[in-house]
Design a protein around this motif. Structure first.
Motif, PDB file in Angstrom:
ATOM      1  N   CYS A  25       1.010 -12.187  -0.790  1.00 23.71           N
ATOM      2  CA  CYS A  25       2.144 -11.576  -1.491  1.00 23.71           C
ATOM      3  C   CYS A  25       3.199 -12.617  -1.856  1.00 23.71           C
ATOM      4  CB  CYS A  25       2.769 -10.472  -0.649  1.00 23.71           C
ATOM      5  SG  CYS A  25       1.748  -9.001  -0.502  1.00 23.71           S
ATOM      6  N   LEU A  48      11.847  -8.909  -1.039  1.00 21.24           N
ATOM      7  CA  LEU A  48      12.427  -7.603  -0.736  1.00 21.24           C
ATOM      8  C   LEU A  48      12.571  -6.757  -1.995  1.00 21.24           C
ATOM      9  CD1 LEU A  48      15.173  -8.581   1.883  1.00 21.24           C
ATOM     10  CD2 LEU A  48      12.887  -7.625   2.309  1.00 21.24           C
ATOM     11  N   HIS A  51       9.527  -5.019  -2.874  1.00 22.91           N
ATOM     12  CA  HIS A  51       9.092  -4.113  -1.799  1.00 22.91           C
ATOM     13  C   HIS A  51       8.037  -4.746  -0.888  1.00 22.91           C
ATOM     14  CE1 HIS A  51      11.482  -1.099  -3.775  1.00 22.91           C
ATOM     15  NE2 HIS A  51      10.820  -1.321  -4.904  1.00 22.91           N
ATOM     16  N   HIS A  53       7.934  -6.374   2.548  1.00 19.65           N
ATOM     17  CA  HIS A  53       8.797  -6.420   3.728  1.00 19.65           C
ATOM     18  C   HIS A  53       8.358  -7.548   4.652  1.00 19.65           C
ATOM     19  CE1 HIS A  53      10.707  -2.816   2.331  1.00 19.65           C
ATOM     20  NE2 HIS A  53       9.516  -2.289   2.145  1.00 19.65           N
TER      21      HIS A  53
END
Length: 138
Positions: A25, A48, A51, A53
């Motif tokens: 990611c 963040l 999305h 985390h």
């Protein structure tokens, strides 16, 4: 996995890193839009906003792992100010003080001359040049 994520996972494997979800990611954010300079804090904010985390500590660890694996170049100055550059080639930077940004200087635009004699048993790894800029008249 999406095709882009599959490519990123393979890139991480080739660099000797296990493609964990968090690494994939963060790598997608880092490498998804050309060469760029990021700080750990700015990458954390981007994650963040997307999305994803992750903790700031995880971002720091991942950036350092990517650097060690040769996927990023660290540009550090002023003791604690560090950027990570996705362009790992030998090149130099402008630092724009007011916007806290690094901008590449082409390697053909700057020449370093007159280096002192190196200590025995050493060789130059790279030369970092950061030209600090501010708005004229400030």
């Amino acid at each position: 996995m999406k095709p882009q994520e599959t490519e990123i996972a393979e890139r991480l494997r080739l660099a000797g890193l296990r493609p964990t979800r968090q690494r994939v990611c963060l790598a997608a954010i880092l490498f998804g839009c050309g060469d760029r300079h990021v700080s750990a804090e700015s990458l954390h904010q981007e994650a963040l906003a997307a999305h994803i985390h992750v903790s700031l500590a995880t971002v720091y660890n991942t950036l350092n792992q990517f650097k060690t694996a040769g996927l990023l170049r660290e540009v550090a100055f002023e003791g604690d100010r560090t950027f990570f550059d996705t362009n790992t080639s030998n090149h130099f930077h402008y630092y724009l003080e007011e916007t806290d940004q690094l901008v590449d200087i082409g390697s053909t635009d700057l020449e370093v001359k007159g280096l002192p004699e190196l200590p025995p048993g050493t060789e130059i790894d790279r030369i970092d040049v950061i030209v600090r800029l501010r708005r004229s008249g400030s």
